[in-house]
Motif scaffolding. Structure first.
Motif, mmCIF file in Angstrom:
data_model
loop_
_atom_site.group_PDB
_atom_site.id
_atom_site.type_symbol
_atom_site.label_atom_id
_atom_site.label_comp_id
_atom_site.label_asym_id
_atom_site.label_seq_id
_atom_site.Cartn_x
_atom_site.Cartn_y
_atom_site.Cartn_z
ATOM 1 N N ASP A 166 -48.383 -17.994 -10.074
ATOM 2 C CA ASP A 166 -49.376 -18.846 -10.720
ATOM 3 C C ASP A 166 -50.751 -18.785 -10.061
ATOM 4 O O ASP A 166 -51.677 -18.165 -10.586
ATOM 5 N N ALA A 167 -50.884 -19.395 -8.866
ATOM 6 C CA ALA A 167 -52.224 -19.665 -8.328
ATOM 7 C C ALA A 167 -53.095 -18.419 -8.147
ATOM 8 O O ALA A 167 -54.295 -18.446 -8.439
ATOM 9 N N ALA A 168 -52.488 -17.320 -7.684
ATOM 10 C CA ALA A 168 -53.311 -16.145 -7.337
ATOM 11 C C ALA A 168 -53.742 -15.335 -8.555
ATOM 12 O O ALA A 168 -54.607 -14.477 -8.475
ATOM 13 N N VAL A 169 -53.104 -15.628 -9.708
ATOM 14 C CA VAL A 169 -53.327 -14.836 -10.917
ATOM 15 C C VAL A 169 -54.096 -15.680 -11.929
ATOM 16 O O VAL A 169 -53.752 -16.841 -12.151
ATOM 17 N N GLY A 170 -55.137 -15.127 -12.517
ATOM 18 C CA GLY A 170 -55.793 -15.846 -13.619
ATOM 19 C C GLY A 170 -57.153 -16.412 -13.298
ATOM 20 O O GLY A 170 -57.821 -16.944 -14.186
ATOM 21 N N GLY A 171 -57.566 -16.353 -12.030
ATOM 22 C CA GLY A 171 -58.960 -16.626 -11.726
ATOM 23 C C GLY A 171 -59.373 -18.079 -11.577
ATOM 24 O O GLY A 171 -60.562 -18.376 -11.545
ATOM 25 N N LYS A 172 -58.403 -19.002 -11.466
ATOM 26 C CA LYS A 172 -58.826 -20.389 -11.187
ATOM 27 C C LYS A 172 -58.987 -20.529 -9.681
ATOM 28 O O LYS A 172 -58.020 -20.395 -8.923
ATOM 29 N N ASN A 173 -60.214 -20.798 -9.262
ATOM 30 C CA ASN A 173 -60.530 -20.932 -7.834
ATOM 31 C C ASN A 173 -61.138 -22.304 -7.613
ATOM 32 O O ASN A 173 -61.968 -22.735 -8.413
ATOM 33 N N GLY A 174 -60.761 -22.973 -6.547
ATOM 34 C CA GLY A 174 -61.390 -24.269 -6.326
ATOM 35 C C GLY A 174 -60.715 -25.096 -5.261
ATOM 36 O O GLY A 174 -59.797 -24.641 -4.575
ATOM 37 N N VAL A 175 -61.218 -26.319 -5.151
ATOM 38 C CA VAL A 175 -60.717 -27.253 -4.132
ATOM 39 C C VAL A 175 -60.544 -28.639 -4.738
ATOM 40 O O VAL A 175 -61.012 -28.920 -5.846
ATOM 41 N N ASP A 176 -59.869 -29.503 -3.972
ATOM 42 C CA ASP A 176 -59.664 -30.887 -4.408
ATOM 43 C C ASP A 176 -60.894 -31.736 -4.059
ATOM 44 O O ASP A 176 -61.683 -31.369 -3.168
ATOM 45 N N LEU A 177 -61.031 -32.851 -4.749
ATOM 46 C CA LEU A 177 -62.090 -33.812 -4.449
ATOM 47 C C LEU A 177 -61.385 -35.073 -3.971
ATOM 48 O O LEU A 177 -60.804 -35.790 -4.792
ATOM 49 N N GLY A 178 -61.378 -35.301 -2.660
ATOM 50 C CA GLY A 178 -60.511 -36.370 -2.129
ATOM 51 C C GLY A 178 -59.078 -35.992 -2.455
ATOM 52 O O GLY A 178 -58.648 -34.870 -2.211
ATOM 53 N N THR A 179 -58.371 -36.930 -3.086
ATOM 54 C CA THR A 179 -56.979 -36.614 -3.453
ATOM 55 C C THR A 179 -56.883 -36.076 -4.884
ATOM 56 O O THR A 179 -55.774 -35.782 -5.350
#
Ligand code: GLY
Length: 368
Positions: free
Chosen positions: A142-155
């Motif tokens: 899932d995570a490494a495939v498909g180009g969704k990159n990002g971080v959480d905002l707080g929780t």
């Protein structure tokens, strides 16, 4: 000795695209060497966390015979550190170590490393090239495939980010040999999701998964990637079909966020999503006659493999409040992906709160 037919099979296991090609196994390492030669990067940065630095980096380096003077960046492990502070640290390190737009970042790790590393690479000097080498099951399927990159905002999960495919993804199931069982199950939840949104035959294979059978495991991982690839190729920016990849994630993400902020056991992503899928299956059963047989079968499988969590009425209300932050929402309305049957989805569904409570009751009372 590898038979000719096995070789052909492995050779077939690649997905070639302008960006986001996925390669498997030894062929993948050969491709990686070729890609690095062609890109001719000014510097190569390897991003790991403390775990993958210890457990996965030596195997990665064993493929290069000291050929490159890699630079290393290391994150603290875990979802708690998937935040903008970790990005600031990584951007700072890139700057100090002389990264430029022609540098390459190789993200070697689980979902946190590939999500955060992709975001850091996409934004440093407005974008440097990056390659994902996922080392957890979750990140591979899932995570490494498909180009969704990002971080959480707080929780709140994945609130800050960008969609851009990595240059390439290399899958090598050797990395799974050091993966803890709980992390393995976390990834398995996304494979169950791929079965639910795509095909009964695939779902049946996932519920019979035996991780000691490496050929079976590699085949299941590859088929999961192919299911995801089909969806993201049709809808890379999540205008419609890609929302199905969020099946079980509306409540799953809210549960994950709630457990991060409340004084209770933090759930792995897949553990929360597994519960979210039981709830989504139940809601689908009430709203769209999703088959009871499948509801029961999947609930039993999940309850057998994942620790049962209990939520008080107050906690369920708090979880419902968090739905407002779901990224599929539009014009203030909370929108679920639901199913009429395996592979038959309904997008943008509104679900009354009392039905959400009944879904939690179903999960609470389920006997297996
Ligand atoms: N993990 C869901 C997606 O990539 O769309």
């Amino acid at each position: 000795m590898v038979s000719q037919s096995a070789q052909i099979l492995v050779m077939q296991k690649k997905i070639i695209k302008d960006r986001g090609s996925v390669y498997l196994g030894q062929d993948g390492w050969d491709q990686l060497a070729k890609i690095i030669r062609e890109l001719n990067p000014s510097k190569i940065f390897i991003l790991t966390d403390l775990h993958t630095q210890e457990l996965c980096l030596p195997y990665f380096l064993s493929h290069f015979n000291g050929e490159y003077a890699f630079e290393f960046l290391t994150l603290l492990p875990g979802e708690r550190y998937k935040n903008i502070a970790a990005c600031t640290e990584a951007w700072g390190q890139l700057s100090i170590k002389g990264a430029d737009r022609n540098s390459l970042m190789i993200n070697l790790g689980g979902g946190v490393v590939t999500d955060l590393g992709g975001f850091v690479a996409c934004t440093y000097q407005r974008g440097m090239e990056f390659i994902n080498i996922p080392t957890s099951l979750l990140s591979m399927v899932d995570a490494a495939v498909g180009g969704k990159n990002g971080v959480d905002l707080g929780t709140l999960k994945n609130q800050i980010g960008i969609i851009k495919n990595p240059h390439s993804v290399l899958i090598d199931t050797h990395f799974l040999t050091t993966l803890p069982d709980a992390e393995f199950k976390s990834g398995m939840a996304e494979m169950i999701k791929h079965g639910l949104i795509h095909s009964e035959a695939y779902l049946e294979r996932v519920v019979q998964i035996d991780k000691t059978q490496s050929d079976m495991l590699e085949g299941l991982i590859w088929d999961s990637i192919c299911i995801k690839n089909e969806v993201i190729t049709e809808d890379p920016f999540e205008k419609g079909l890609r929302k199905t990849l969020n099946y079980g994630h509306t409540l799953g993400h809210a549960i994950e966020s709630y457990c991060l902020e409340a004084d209770r056991r933090t759930l792995l992503h897949g553990e929360a999503i597994a519960i979210g899928m039981i709830l989504a299956n139940y809601i689908s059963y009430e709203m769209f006659s999703f088959p009871e047989k499948t509801l029961q079968r999947v609930t039993k499988f999940i309850c057998q493999h994942y620790a049962k969590e209990s939520f008080s009425e107050h906690e369920i209300e708090e979880i419902i409040k968090l739905l407002i932050f779901d990224k599929k929402n539009s014009h203030g309305s909370i929108q679920f992906v639901l199913l009429e049957d395996i592979g038959k989805h309904k997008l943008n569904c509104t679900v009354p709160n009392d039905l959400i409570h009944r879904a939690f009751n179903f999960y609470r009372d389920f006997q297996f």
